[in-house]
Design a protein around this motif. Structure first.
Motif, PDB file in Angstrom:
ATOM      1  N   LYS A 170       6.543   9.097   2.738  1.00 59.59           N
ATOM      2  CA  LYS A 170       6.716  10.284   3.590  1.00 59.59           C
ATOM      3  C   LYS A 170       6.769   9.890   5.070  1.00 59.59           C
ATOM      4  O   LYS A 170       7.647  10.341   5.816  1.00 59.59           O
ATOM      5  CB  LYS A 170       5.583  11.281   3.366  1.00 59.59           C
ATOM      6  N   VAL A 171       5.819   9.056   5.500  1.00 63.78           N
ATOM      7  CA  VAL A 171       5.765   8.646   6.906  1.00 63.78           C
ATOM      8  C   VAL A 171       6.991   7.810   7.254  1.00 63.78           C
ATOM      9  O   VAL A 171       7.576   7.971   8.329  1.00 63.78           O
ATOM     10  CB  VAL A 171       4.449   7.890   7.210  1.00 63.78           C
ATOM     11  N   LYS A 204      -5.169   8.002   4.884  1.00 71.70           N
ATOM     12  CA  LYS A 204      -5.419   9.269   4.181  1.00 71.70           C
ATOM     13  C   LYS A 204      -6.912   9.404   3.896  1.00 71.70           C
ATOM     14  O   LYS A 204      -7.560   8.450   3.479  1.00 71.70           O
ATOM     15  CB  LYS A 204      -4.631   9.306   2.880  1.00 71.70           C
ATOM     16  N   PHE A 241      -1.821   4.552  -1.318  1.00 67.33           N
ATOM     17  CA  PHE A 241      -1.216   5.745  -0.717  1.00 67.33           C
ATOM     18  C   PHE A 241       0.307   5.632  -0.661  1.00 67.33           C
ATOM     19  O   PHE A 241       0.939   5.915   0.359  1.00 67.33           O
ATOM     20  CB  PHE A 241      -1.794   5.991   0.681  1.00 67.33           C
ATOM     21  N   ASN A 259       2.781   7.404  -1.853  1.00 68.53           N
ATOM     22  CA  ASN A 259       3.516   8.616  -1.477  1.00 68.53           C
ATOM     23  C   ASN A 259       3.445   8.875   0.020  1.00 68.53           C
ATOM     24  O   ASN A 259       4.442   9.286   0.629  1.00 68.53           O
ATOM     25  CB  ASN A 259       3.002   9.831  -2.254  1.00 68.53           C
ATOM     26  N   GLU A 260       2.296   8.632   0.626  1.00 70.90           N
ATOM     27  CA  GLU A 260       2.151   8.839   2.070  1.00 70.90           C
ATOM     28  C   GLU A 260       2.984   7.825   2.840  1.00 70.90           C
ATOM     29  O   GLU A 260       3.596   8.162   3.852  1.00 70.90           O
ATOM     30  CB  GLU A 260       0.679   8.768   2.471  1.00 70.90           C
ATOM     31  N   ILE A 288      -1.690   4.352   7.800  1.00 69.96           N
ATOM     32  CA  ILE A 288      -1.770   5.403   6.790  1.00 69.96           C
ATOM     33  C   ILE A 288      -3.228   5.422   6.328  1.00 69.96           C
ATOM     34  O   ILE A 288      -3.629   4.638   5.471  1.00 69.96           O
ATOM     35  CB  ILE A 288      -0.832   5.106   5.588  1.00 69.96           C
ATOM     36  N   LEU A 320      -2.374   8.204  10.934  1.00 69.56           N
ATOM     37  CA  LEU A 320      -1.952   9.417  10.255  1.00 69.56           C
ATOM     38  C   LEU A 320      -2.984  10.524  10.500  1.00 69.56           C
ATOM     39  O   LEU A 320      -2.645  11.645  10.843  1.00 69.56           O
ATOM     40  CB  LEU A 320      -1.792   9.152   8.752  1.00 69.56           C
ATOM     41  N   GLU A 321      -4.249  10.170  10.323  1.00 68.09           N
ATOM     42  CA  GLU A 321      -5.356  11.088  10.544  1.00 68.09           C
ATOM     43  C   GLU A 321      -6.263  10.498  11.614  1.00 68.09           C
ATOM     44  O   GLU A 321      -6.492   9.294  11.630  1.00 68.09           O
ATOM     45  CB  GLU A 321      -6.155  11.308   9.261  1.00 68.09           C
TER      46      GLU A 321
END
Length: 110
Positions: free
Chosen positions: A22-23, A76, A16, A18-19, A74, A101-102
């Motif tokens: 971003k975070v 996702k 992940f 890209n995540e 993270i 994150l989720e």
């Protein structure tokens, strides 16, 4: 805390990338010192899989958790792999808060 800044270590599968980026950006702009992974083995950093490197990097990441006020996972699509699960357990056992994150969907995070 370092000065006026909370320190957060990012944890999660390196697929992940890209995540993670971003975070890291969001938390940095919120005034947090962000500690992240050094390599993305499941994305494009194949050196992770050289003999002995994965074990060293996993241990190093736990030292990064030691330096943090809390960890941010993270996860996702609620994915939490074996290494990340180990990091979460380590953080919890050392009294570090764990944020996601989720929202985990299940007791085991899968």
């Amino acid at each position: 805390m370092v000065g006026n800044y909370e320190v957060v270590t990012l944890c999660g599968s390196t697929k992940f990338k890209n995540e993670f980026l971003k975070v890291q950006k969001i938390l940095t702009l919120q005034g947090k010192i962000v500690i992240s992974v050094g390599l993305f083995g499941h994305s494009d950093d194949n050196e992770v899989w050289d003999e002995g490197k994965k074990e060293m990097l996993d241990d190093m990441h736990k030292r990064k958790i030691d330096m943090a006020d809390y960890i941010f996972v993270i996860n996702k699509d609620n994915y939490i792999g074996e290494s990340t699960r180990s990091e979460i357990e380590y953080a919890e056992n050392t009294g570090k808060p764990v944020y996601y994150l989720e929202t985990p969907c299940c007791a085991n995070g899968e």
